[in-house]
Design a protein around this motif. Structure first.
Motif, PDB file in Angstrom:
ATOM      1  N   ALA A 158       0.824  -1.211   0.000  1.00 28.44           N
ATOM      2  CA  ALA A 158       0.000   0.000   0.000  1.00 28.44           C
ATOM      3  C   ALA A 158       0.855   1.257   0.000  1.00 28.44           C
ATOM      4  O   ALA A 158       0.416   2.320  -0.465  1.00 28.44           O
ATOM      5  CB  ALA A 158      -0.931  -0.009   1.214  1.00 28.44           C
ATOM      6  N   ALA A 159       2.086   1.145   0.492  1.00 32.78           N
ATOM      7  CA  ALA A 159       2.983   2.300   0.520  1.00 32.78           C
ATOM      8  C   ALA A 159       3.599   2.581  -0.858  1.00 32.78           C
ATOM      9  O   ALA A 159       4.129   3.665  -1.083  1.00 32.78           O
ATOM     10  CB  ALA A 159       4.093   2.063   1.542  1.00 32.78           C
ATOM     11  N   TYR A 160       3.513   1.602  -1.772  1.00 33.90           N
ATOM     12  CA  TYR A 160       4.068   1.763  -3.128  1.00 33.90           C
ATOM     13  C   TYR A 160       3.032   1.311  -4.159  1.00 33.90           C
ATOM     14  O   TYR A 160       3.265   0.360  -4.917  1.00 33.90           O
ATOM     15  CB  TYR A 160       5.351   0.942  -3.277  1.00 33.90           C
ATOM     16  CG  TYR A 160       6.485   1.389  -2.391  1.00 33.90           C
ATOM     17  CD1 TYR A 160       7.398   2.352  -2.824  1.00 33.90           C
ATOM     18  CD2 TYR A 160       6.651   0.857  -1.123  1.00 33.90           C
ATOM     19  CE1 TYR A 160       8.442   2.772  -2.017  1.00 33.90           C
ATOM     20  CE2 TYR A 160       7.683   1.269  -0.303  1.00 33.90           C
ATOM     21  CZ  TYR A 160       8.579   2.232  -0.750  1.00 33.90           C
ATOM     22  OH  TYR A 160       9.611   2.646   0.059  1.00 33.90           O
ATOM     23  N   PRO A 161       1.880   1.950  -4.184  1.00 28.92           N
ATOM     24  CA  PRO A 161       0.786   1.464  -5.039  1.00 28.92           C
ATOM     25  C   PRO A 161       1.074   1.528  -6.527  1.00 28.92           C
ATOM     26  O   PRO A 161       0.430   0.827  -7.311  1.00 28.92           O
ATOM     27  CB  PRO A 161      -0.375   2.388  -4.658  1.00 28.92           C
ATOM     28  CG  PRO A 161       0.284   3.644  -4.175  1.00 28.92           C
ATOM     29  CD  PRO A 161       1.518   3.180  -3.466  1.00 28.92           C
ATOM     30  N   ASP A 162       2.039   2.365  -6.917  1.00 33.11           N
ATOM     31  CA  ASP A 162       2.386   2.461  -8.338  1.00 33.11           C
ATOM     32  C   ASP A 162       3.395   1.403  -8.763  1.00 33.11           C
ATOM     33  O   ASP A 162       3.669   1.252  -9.960  1.00 33.11           O
ATOM     34  CB  ASP A 162       2.956   3.847  -8.640  1.00 33.11           C
ATOM     35  CG  ASP A 162       4.193   4.171  -7.811  1.00 33.11           C
ATOM     36  OD1 ASP A 162       4.304   3.648  -6.680  1.00 33.11           O
ATOM     37  OD2 ASP A 162       5.046   4.940  -8.281  1.00 33.11           O
ATOM     38  N   ARG A 163       3.927   0.639  -7.795  1.00 32.47           N
ATOM     39  CA  ARG A 163       4.961  -0.358  -8.102  1.00 32.47           C
ATOM     40  C   ARG A 163       4.572  -1.783  -7.697  1.00 32.47           C
ATOM     41  O   ARG A 163       5.028  -2.743  -8.340  1.00 32.47           O
ATOM     42  CB  ARG A 163       6.281  -0.014  -7.381  1.00 32.47           C
ATOM     43  CG  ARG A 163       6.873   1.344  -7.686  1.00 32.47           C
ATOM     44  CD  ARG A 163       7.469   1.470  -9.053  1.00 32.47           C
ATOM     45  NE  ARG A 163       8.552   0.533  -9.330  1.00 32.47           N
ATOM     46  CZ  ARG A 163       9.829   0.718  -8.992  1.00 32.47           C
ATOM     47  NH1 ARG A 163      10.189   1.812  -8.314  1.00 32.47           N
ATOM     48  NH2 ARG A 163      10.755  -0.157  -9.331  1.00 32.47           N
ATOM     49  N   LEU A 164       3.773  -1.917  -6.647  1.00 25.43           N
ATOM     50  CA  LEU A 164       3.572  -3.224  -6.031  1.00 25.43           C
ATOM     51  C   LEU A 164       2.103  -3.570  -5.821  1.00 25.43           C
ATOM     52  O   LEU A 164       1.274  -2.692  -5.588  1.00 25.43           O
ATOM     53  CB  LEU A 164       4.267  -3.284  -4.663  1.00 25.43           C
ATOM     54  CG  LEU A 164       5.736  -2.864  -4.581  1.00 25.43           C
ATOM     55  CD1 LEU A 164       6.191  -2.878  -3.128  1.00 25.43           C
ATOM     56  CD2 LEU A 164       6.611  -3.776  -5.431  1.00 25.43           C
ATOM     57  N   VAL A 165       1.812  -4.873  -5.892  1.00 24.69           N
ATOM     58  CA  VAL A 165       0.536  -5.406  -5.413  1.00 24.69           C
ATOM     59  C   VAL A 165       0.845  -6.568  -4.482  1.00 24.69           C
ATOM     60  O   VAL A 165       1.916  -7.179  -4.562  1.00 24.69           O
ATOM     61  CB  VAL A 165      -0.398  -5.867  -6.552  1.00 24.69           C
ATOM     62  CG1 VAL A 165      -0.774  -4.706  -7.446  1.00 24.69           C
ATOM     63  CG2 VAL A 165       0.207  -7.018  -7.346  1.00 24.69           C
ATOM     64  N   ALA A 166      -0.099  -6.871  -3.600  1.00 22.12           N
ATOM     65  CA  ALA A 166       0.115  -7.884  -2.564  1.00 22.12           C
ATOM     66  C   ALA A 166      -0.575  -9.195  -2.898  1.00 22.12           C
ATOM     67  O   ALA A 166      -1.732  -9.219  -3.325  1.00 22.12           O
ATOM     68  CB  ALA A 166      -0.392  -7.367  -1.220  1.00 22.12           C
ATOM     69  N   VAL A 167       0.158 -10.286  -2.685  1.00 24.22           N
ATOM     70  CA  VAL A 167      -0.386 -11.643  -2.790  1.00 24.22           C
ATOM     71  C   VAL A 167      -0.293 -12.256  -1.400  1.00 24.22           C
ATOM     72  O   VAL A 167       0.818 -12.476  -0.890  1.00 24.22           O
ATOM     73  CB  VAL A 167       0.395 -12.490  -3.811  1.00 24.22           C
ATOM     74  CG1 VAL A 167      -0.163 -13.908  -3.860  1.00 24.22           C
ATOM     75  CG2 VAL A 167       0.348 -11.847  -5.193  1.00 24.22           C
ATOM     76  N   GLY A 168      -1.435 -12.494  -0.770  1.00 28.08           N
ATOM     77  CA  GLY A 168      -1.455 -12.935   0.614  1.00 28.08           C
ATOM     78  C   GLY A 168      -1.844 -14.389   0.776  1.00 28.08           C
ATOM     79  O   GLY A 168      -1.993 -15.136  -0.203  1.00 28.08           O
ATOM     80  N   SER A 169      -1.999 -14.785   2.027  1.00 29.28           N
ATOM     81  CA  SER A 169      -2.356 -16.170   2.331  1.00 29.28           C
ATOM     82  C   SER A 169      -3.304 -16.196   3.519  1.00 29.28           C
ATOM     83  O   SER A 169      -3.056 -15.532   4.535  1.00 29.28           O
ATOM     84  CB  SER A 169      -1.097 -16.983   2.645  1.00 29.28           C
ATOM     85  OG  SER A 169      -1.403 -18.337   2.842  1.00 29.28           O
ATOM     86  N   VAL A 170      -4.391 -16.954   3.377  1.00 32.26           N
ATOM     87  CA  VAL A 170      -5.333 -17.134   4.473  1.00 32.26           C
ATOM     88  C   VAL A 170      -5.577 -18.625   4.647  1.00 32.26           C
ATOM     89  O   VAL A 170      -5.334 -19.424   3.731  1.00 32.26           O
ATOM     90  CB  VAL A 170      -6.671 -16.411   4.213  1.00 32.26           C
ATOM     91  CG1 VAL A 170      -6.456 -14.931   3.957  1.00 32.26           C
ATOM     92  CG2 VAL A 170      -7.434 -17.049   3.057  1.00 32.26           C
ATOM     93  N   ASP A 171      -6.059 -18.997   5.814  1.00 35.93           N
ATOM     94  CA  ASP A 171      -6.427 -20.396   6.042  1.00 35.93           C
ATOM     95  C   ASP A 171      -7.776 -20.626   5.368  1.00 35.93           C
ATOM     96  O   ASP A 171      -8.824 -20.283   5.912  1.00 35.93           O
ATOM     97  CB  ASP A 171      -6.509 -20.686   7.536  1.00 35.93           C
ATOM     98  CG  ASP A 171      -6.717 -22.171   7.824  1.00 35.93           C
ATOM     99  OD1 ASP A 171      -7.159 -22.906   6.909  1.00 35.93           O
ATOM    100  OD2 ASP A 171      -6.463 -22.601   8.965  1.00 35.93           O
TER     101      ASP A 171
END
Length: 282
Positions: A75-88
């Motif tokens: 979220a601090a680098y929205p022009d460069r990065l997206v997040a891929v997360g993990s949930v149970d």
């Protein structure tokens, strides 16, 4: 070549008070202790390597199912990065958790069924308690990365058939055995996934290292992979800093390994496929 996109770097915070270590299964990965990389370090490495954007993969072997750092950092680098997360995904509230993470910027999910800290358990891929989470991915157009080996490929195929609207991305190309060389009969279970067009593949340092083993050869393997899947279903991932080496070195190794392909195929692998999987990176 168009902008280079990396769909498999990791980040580790240096603030353990705000982001406590709680690895999946209780065992932390060696790489996350020996060569951690903060999001700031990743951005600097990307700038040095000429990598425009990245889909950052949550480190399950550091943070378990706590996605706080990958979400906050991206979220601090929205022009460069997206997040891929993990949930149970087996928990009853998994759909609600997924939606809450999407509100914070989550662009994709990942199932870690084994790797450096535990043996692969394909049973995790056939648990019906996870179906509501998969249905949520289909509804929200979230791709699902799967970390498994050849032992889990039948279950991956079953998931692809059950949820045809979910894009499934195989981490590390599903770890095929390529040591027999062309035509790579030992990797046939991987090639058998080709008719399932919602399955995509990550080309990471593991496969480039494997090109130096046995009778494997980049000049025969990667063209075979293109013939079977097409470049539009292949994407490069650095696995930085889990894989050793600087990001420029890791990228250079991948570029050398794929020099046998034409420019259009390389453009898909190094960027265009990633932008199809994660539209925010386009």
């Amino acid at each position: 070549m168009a902008s280079i996109v990396d769909i498999h770097p990791h980040i580790i915070s240096d603030d353990t008070a705000r982001y406590p270590v709680a690895p999946l299964g209780g065992k932390r990965s060696d790489w996350s202790k020996e060569r951690p990389s903060t999001v700031e370090s990743l951005i600097a490495a990307m700038d040095q390597a000429g990598v425009a954007k990245a889909a950052v993969v949550h480190s399950s072997t550091t943070y378990g199912f706590d996605n706080s750092y990958v979400l906050d950092a991206c979220a601090a680098y929205p022009d460069r990065l997206v997040a891929v997360g993990s949930v149970d995904v087996t928990l009853p509230d998994a759909p609600r958790t997924i939606r809450a993470c999407v509100e914070r910027g989550l662009a994709g999910l990942r199932m870690f069924t084994g790797g450096s800290t535990k043996d692969f358990d394909p049973g995790e891929l056939e648990d019906p308690r996870a179906w509501p989470a998969w249905e949520t991915c289909a509804e929200l157009n979230l791709p699902m990365c799967i970390q498994t080996g050849p032992v889990g490929l039948p279950q991956v195929a079953d998931l692809a058939r059950r949820f045809p609207n979910v894009k499934i991305i195989l981490d590390h190309l599903g770890r095929p055995d390529v040591t027999d060389g062309a035509p790579y009969a030992k990797a046939q279970t991987l090639f058998d996934l080709a008719p399932l067009t919602n399955i995509y593949m990550k080309l990471t340092p593991r496969i480039f290292d494997d090109m130096q083993k046995g009778d494997a050869n980049a000049g025969t393997f990667f063209p075979r992979l293109i013939d079977v899947f097409g470049a539009q279903r292949l994407a490069w991932g650095s696995n930085f800093p889990s894989s050793k080496g600087t990001l420029p070195e890791i990228l250079a190794t991948a570029e050398a390994g794929l020099r046998c392909l034409n420019e259009d195929d390389r453009a898909w692998i190094f960027g265009k496929t990633a932008q199809q999987l994660y539209p925010a990176l386009a």
